[in-house]
Design a protein around this motif. Structure first.
Motif, PDB file in Angstrom:
ATOM      1  N   CYS A 148       4.032 -11.823  17.864  1.00 50.27           N
ATOM      2  CA  CYS A 148       3.859 -12.030  16.404  1.00 50.27           C
ATOM      3  C   CYS A 148       3.051 -13.516  15.843  1.00 50.27           C
ATOM      4  N   ALA A 168       0.383  -5.204   9.661  1.00 52.94           N
ATOM      5  CA  ALA A 168       1.289  -4.348  10.521  1.00 52.94           C
ATOM      6  C   ALA A 168       1.448  -4.730  12.225  1.00 52.94           C
ATOM      7  N   ALA A 169       0.584  -5.562  12.644  1.00 55.51           N
ATOM      8  CA  ALA A 169       0.642  -5.965  13.978  1.00 55.51           C
ATOM      9  C   ALA A 169       1.681  -6.885  14.234  1.00 55.51           C
ATOM     10  N   GLY A 220       3.374  -4.073  15.424  1.00 53.14           N
ATOM     11  CA  GLY A 220       3.750  -2.730  14.985  1.00 53.14           C
ATOM     12  C   GLY A 220       5.136  -2.276  15.211  1.00 53.14           C
ATOM     13  N   GLY A 221       5.884  -3.320  15.176  1.00 52.87           N
ATOM     14  CA  GLY A 221       7.370  -3.089  15.181  1.00 52.87           C
ATOM     15  C   GLY A 221       8.034  -2.189  14.114  1.00 52.87           C
ATOM     16  N   ASP A 257      -4.241  -4.389   9.666  1.00 56.01           N
ATOM     17  CA  ASP A 257      -3.898  -5.851  10.167  1.00 56.01           C
ATOM     18  C   ASP A 257      -5.304  -6.433   9.952  1.00 56.01           C
ATOM     19  N   ILE A 258      -5.491  -7.875   9.832  1.00 52.65           N
ATOM     20  CA  ILE A 258      -6.443  -8.609   9.675  1.00 52.65           C
ATOM     21  C   ILE A 258      -7.267  -9.054  11.147  1.00 52.65           C
ATOM     22  N   SER A 259      -6.250  -9.036  12.160  1.00 53.94           N
ATOM     23  CA  SER A 259      -6.496  -9.539  13.424  1.00 53.94           C
ATOM     24  C   SER A 259      -7.226  -8.194  14.412  1.00 53.94           C
ATOM     25  N   ARG A 318      -4.763  -8.191  17.544  1.00 55.45           N
ATOM     26  CA  ARG A 318      -3.455  -7.976  17.285  1.00 55.45           C
ATOM     27  C   ARG A 318      -3.182  -6.093  16.863  1.00 55.45           C
ATOM     28  N   GLY A 343      -8.476  -4.758   8.533  1.00 51.92           N
ATOM     29  CA  GLY A 343      -8.892  -5.300   7.002  1.00 51.92           C
ATOM     30  C   GLY A 343      -8.090  -6.425   6.680  1.00 51.92           C
ATOM     31  N   ASP A 344      -8.756  -6.970   5.454  1.00 49.11           N
ATOM     32  CA  ASP A 344      -8.075  -8.102   4.731  1.00 49.11           C
ATOM     33  C   ASP A 344      -6.990  -7.444   3.757  1.00 49.11           C
ATOM     34  N   ASP A 371       4.786  -6.825   5.163  1.00 46.78           N
ATOM     35  CA  ASP A 371       5.618  -7.581   6.096  1.00 46.78           C
ATOM     36  C   ASP A 371       4.737  -9.059   6.260  1.00 46.78           C
ATOM     37  N   ALA A 372       4.880  -9.780   5.355  1.00 48.29           N
ATOM     38  CA  ALA A 372       3.684 -10.796   5.150  1.00 48.29           C
ATOM     39  C   ALA A 372       3.519 -11.847   6.292  1.00 48.29           C
ATOM     40  N   PRO A 373       2.621 -12.402   6.473  1.00 48.47           N
ATOM     41  CA  PRO A 373       2.598 -13.673   7.349  1.00 48.47           C
ATOM     42  C   PRO A 373       3.373 -14.764   6.588  1.00 48.47           C
ATOM     43  N   LEU A 402      -1.594 -16.927  -0.038  1.00 46.02           N
ATOM     44  CA  LEU A 402      -1.819 -15.699   0.442  1.00 46.02           C
ATOM     45  C   LEU A 402      -0.820 -14.740   0.292  1.00 46.02           C
TER      46      LEU A 402
HETATM   47  C1  LIG Z   1       4.800 -11.128  10.258  1.00 55.06           C
HETATM   48  S1  LIG Z   1       3.355 -10.491  11.173  1.00 55.06           S
HETATM   49  C2  LIG Z   1       3.787  -8.486  11.005  1.00 55.06           C
HETATM   50  C3  LIG Z   1       4.666  -8.199  11.810  1.00 55.06           C
HETATM   51  C4  LIG Z   1       4.566  -6.664  11.867  1.00 55.06           C
HETATM   52  N1  LIG Z   1       4.669  -6.200  10.762  1.00 55.06           N
HETATM   53  C5  LIG Z   1       5.799  -6.006  12.997  1.00 55.06           C
HETATM   54  O1  LIG Z   1       6.839  -5.479  12.435  1.00 55.06           O
HETATM   55  O2  LIG Z   1       5.646  -5.936  14.144  1.00 55.06           O
HETATM   56  C6  LIG Z   1       2.007 -10.677  10.106  1.00 55.06           C
HETATM   57  C7  LIG Z   1       0.837 -10.150  10.263  1.00 55.06           C
HETATM   58  O3  LIG Z   1      -0.088 -10.244   9.447  1.00 55.06           O
HETATM   59  C8  LIG Z   1      -1.525 -10.203   9.870  1.00 55.06           C
HETATM   60  N2  LIG Z   1      -2.299 -10.804   8.662  1.00 55.06           N
HETATM   61  C9  LIG Z   1      -2.307 -12.133   8.260  1.00 55.06           C
HETATM   62  N3  LIG Z   1      -3.131 -12.223   7.471  1.00 55.06           N
HETATM   63  C10 LIG Z   1      -3.514 -10.959   7.240  1.00 55.06           C
HETATM   64  C11 LIG Z   1      -4.338 -10.604   6.003  1.00 55.06           C
HETATM   65  N4  LIG Z   1      -5.034 -11.209   5.058  1.00 55.06           N
HETATM   66  N5  LIG Z   1      -4.490  -9.158   6.054  1.00 55.06           N
HETATM   67  C12 LIG Z   1      -3.990  -8.132   6.812  1.00 55.06           C
HETATM   68  N6  LIG Z   1      -3.242  -8.696   7.950  1.00 55.06           N
HETATM   69  C13 LIG Z   1      -2.955 -10.112   7.870  1.00 55.06           C
HETATM   70  C14 LIG Z   1      -1.116 -11.064  11.063  1.00 55.06           C
HETATM   71  O4  LIG Z   1      -2.367 -10.659  11.805  1.00 55.06           O
HETATM   72  C15 LIG Z   1       0.161 -10.528  11.677  1.00 55.06           C
HETATM   73  O5  LIG Z   1      -0.198  -9.355  12.399  1.00 55.06           O
END
Ligand SMILES: C[S@@+](CC[C@H](N)C(=O)[O-])C[C@H]1O[C@@H](n2cnc3c(N)ncnc32)[C@H](O)[C@@H]1O
Length: 472
Positions: free
Chosen positions: A10, A284-285, A287-288, A304-306, A309, A329-330, A346-348, A376
């Motif tokens: 993560c 989402a990544a 993916g848990g 997810d943006i990455s 991931r 996507g963003d 589930d925000a960064p 953000l």
């Molecule tokens: C806290 S982790 C999510 C963990 C995930 N929900 C899980 O349970 O496995 C935050 C994720 O947000 C993604 N992320 C960050 N900024 C983003 C954005 N602007 N749009 C979409 N995803 C974003 C990151 O790549 C990361 O995978």
């Protein structure tokens, strides 16, 4: 053990290669490690620590890189475990070890000294915490300085300092307020302000310990707890003391479970009966939580943006044999004609609730990072609100202990979105732990707020979650 974190990472940064200009070839290193048992493991530890503490790279990815193509790649499992133990002890007790080293370095840590700092820190961890024989820890550290063009002129200094650490280090460590010294000041001050000194101390004490491993199982928690010598958690997860690689644990290949902390398993459960509903998982990544929602019968779109991931998410969901649509996507600007019954954001975040699992966070994140994170999250929440169906449910969560990323974020959302309101979380939804519910009906877990009979089995991540409903 380092592979422990591989299946569900993560963190969004990429690791970088860490070869130093003076690095000998892998073949000559193998010969050296034959001659000096354990040298390669120490070298790997010093490189991983340099990548984290100097180059500001995250622990999981740094260890992953070292294991796949770096110095850990050719190490036998026992030495890999040693590398990981040295890295973790160095990070969990960095405050104490720094103070001890500085006691014997009259002019402080020398500048422009390459990997010297990491070599000294990891040797001090061995001497003070890991019961490594003094001659082994000191001789190997001094040898390591000679592998590095910038550190080698300090070999005698390293020798002198580490001899003093071996003689006085433990006594000095015992005199310190370990919980406080090993917690960066800004975190100690904030947590004391928001949660009180007693909770802050309990959080800091836990952060110095290796956490247990939590699995979310698809079915039969009692059966899996028995098979894995674990304990059933409230909500049906299984907790165990990790022993070795995650991928080697029974049930991994057949996709019977995935790694997920007890607290991290709570937000997806707040949707209650989600079967048959269309759910957008916006960040989402790996993916848990998408896996939880898919396992509960929802039709999930995971965004997810990455790209990397998202690839990991797809691999995880494939292993678990759970259906899930994906999109790259963003989430702050992503648009779709479709409106969703339920959205999980589930925000960064600063991730300060997960320092026990990721001790690097204490040194990678600073208070100055918070405003941009909060900004953000606000943009992500605004967009999430636009994608929700009238009557739909939005769950917002973060693994942060900082209120700006949790309670503050929801207060500001409600003040600008008149049609959203909090759907209060009820004690029976969190297994009767009403202390986890705030006055406004949101969820706030602190690491010490889950106890088990054996202290080493207790604890959970610090999490925040709120359930909101959009007026019909
Ligand atoms: C806290 S982790 C999510 C963990 C995930 N929900 C899980 O349970 O496995 C935050 C994720 O947000 C993604 N992320 C960050 N900024 C983003 C954005 N602007 N749009 C979409 N995803 C974003 C990151 O790549 C990361 O995978």
């Amino acid at each position: 053990m380092a592979e422990q974190f591989a299946p569900l990472l993560c963190s969004s940064k990429k690791a970088i290669p860490m070869a130093s200009p003076a690095a000998p070839s892998r073949a000559s290193e193998a010969r050296a490690s034959d001659a000096q048992v354990g040298l390669a493991a120490r070298r790997a530890a010093a490189d991983v620590l340099t990548a984290i503490l100097v180059k500001k790279q995250p622990l999981d990815l740094t260890l992953g890189k070292s294991l796949s193509t770096g110095h850990m790649a050719n190490l036998p499992p026992r030495d890999r475990a040693l590398t990981r133990a040295i890295v973790m002890a160095s990070l969990r007790h960095k405050g104490q070890l720094d103070a001890i080293l500085l006691r014997f370095l009259e002019k402080g840590f020398p500048p422009k000294s390459g990997t010297l700092y990491a070599i000294l820190l990891s040797a001090a961890a061995q001497l003070v915490l890991l019961e490594t024989p003094a001659h082994a820890a000191i001789d190997l550290a001094v040898t390591l300085t000679r592998y590095d063009a910038q550190a080698k002129r300090f070999d005698k200094l390293a020798n002198a300092v580490l001899r003093k650490v071996s003689q006085q280090g433990k006594a000095l460590a015992d005199e310190m307020d370990a919980a406080k010294v090993n917690t960066p000041d800004w975190l100690w001050e904030r947590w004391s302000r928001y949660y009180g000194e007693e909770n802050t101390r309990a959080i800091a004490e836990l952060n110095m310990l290796e956490p247990p491993l939590d699995l979310t199982v698809k079915s039969d928690p009692e059966g899996w707890a028995k098979r894995l010598d674990g304990h059933v958690l409230p909500g049906g997860g299984v907790r165990l003391i990790p022993k070795g690689r995650i991928e080697a644990i029974e049930g991994y290949d057949e996709g019977a479970w995935w790694v997920q902390d007890l607290a991290a398993s709570l937000p997806a459960k707040l949707f209650k009966d989600i079967a048959g509903k269309r759910v957008l998982d916006l960040c989402a990544a790996p993916g848990g939580k998408s896996a939880q929602l898919a396992a509960a019968g929802a039709s999930v779109l995971a965004l997810d943006i990455s790209e990397n991931r998202l690839k990991v998410l797809k691999e995880n969901l494939k292993r678990l044999d759970l259906p899930c649509d994906t999109a790259l996507g963003d989430a702050a600007t992503w648009y779709s004609e479709e409106r969703f019954d339920a959205i999980l954001l589930d925000a960064p975040c600063s991730s300060t609730g997960t320092i026990r699992r990721h001790p690097d966070i204490a040194y990678l994140k600073t208070e100055e990072d918070l405003p941009s994170m909060v900004n953000l999250q606000r943009r992500l929440l605004d967009n999430a609100a636009k994608l929700l169906k009238p009557g739909g449910t939005l769950v917002y969560s973060t693994c942060s202990l900082e209120p700006e990323e949790g309670e503050g974020q929801i207060a500001s959302l409600l003040s600008t979105h008149g049609r959203l309101h909090i759907d209060r979380i009820q004690p029976d939804e969190v297994f009767g732990h009403s202390a986890w519910i705030t006055q406004t009906g949101t969820l706030r877990t602190l690491p010490p707020s889950f106890k088990m009979d054996a202290p080493e089995l207790g604890g959970m991540d610090g999490f925040f979650a709120a359930r909101l409903v959009l007026a019909s």
